[in-house]
Motif scaffolding. Structure first.
Motif: not given
Length: 212
Positions: A79-97
């Protein structure tokens, strides 16, 4: 009980130290290592017995999503948990993908970070509702725009599309005519039709379209 081994992926030294301190202060959690780059993260995650990866999105050599994708390919159970200051939709969708189990922004508290790590090992998925909603809206808007673009493209003849693409290279009408083997007035005739279909008023505006 065997502690959860956490791989922290964070290139900012002070933030990495703070995260390590938070995790090491919790019972049942142990920091395996701190990776400063995506390449290091992939190497450690594939060579060591990692329980959870706590991943930043912006890394020196690649995005966290790119690193996560490589890790998940080699170790799909991690499992991978993202913790980042980037709250952009692009970053979120890339992380989900890439297969993220959770996505925490920079405003996450120490307790939320710990909770996300513990829940990730149980197979739970934690995505901020507000951020996810924004991402879905953006995806829907993109789909609509893409549909409109394809519908508009279908209105052009192959010759009109060819002229528009050649025009985008900065060539003038005589040069375009010579390259395509047609008369200059024929080029202008096609261009008038292109301008009408794009609902613009000039060649310059026509060139501003994304399919020029």
């Amino acid at each position: 009980m065997t502690p959860i081994r956490v791989l922290v992926v964070q290139d900012h030294p002070m933030l990495a130290s703070a995260i390590v301190e938070i995790l090491e202060g919790e019972p049942g959690l142990r920091v395996l290592a701190v990776a400063r780059s995506g390449a290091d993260a992939v190497r450690l995650a594939t060579q060591e017995a990692v329980g959870v990866v706590l991943m930043d999105y912006r890394l020196p050599d690649m995005t966290g999503a790119a690193a996560a994708g490589q890790i998940r390919t080699a170790r799909p159970e991690t499992p991978i948990v993202f913790h980042t200051t980037d709250d952009s939709e692009t970053a979120l969708l890339d992380a989900i993908d890439a297969g993220a189990s959770a996505y925490l922004t920079g405003s996450a508290t120490a307790g939320e970070i710990v909770d996300a790590v513990r829940r990730a090992i149980l197979g739970e998925v934690l995505i901020p509702v507000a951020l996810f909603a924004r991402a879905i809206v953006r995806q829907r808007r993109h789909a609509i725009e893409q549909g409109e673009r394809e519908k508009l493209l279908a209105e052009f003849t192959p010759r009109e599309l060819e002229i528009l693409r050649v025009l985008a290279k900065g060539l003038d009408t005589p040069t375009i005519a010579g390259r395509m083997g047609i008369a200059p007035h024929t080029v202008e005739w096609h261009l008038r039709h292109v301008i009408e279909k794009l609902r613009v008023h000039s060649k310059l505006q026509a060139l501003s379209q994304p399919f020029a």
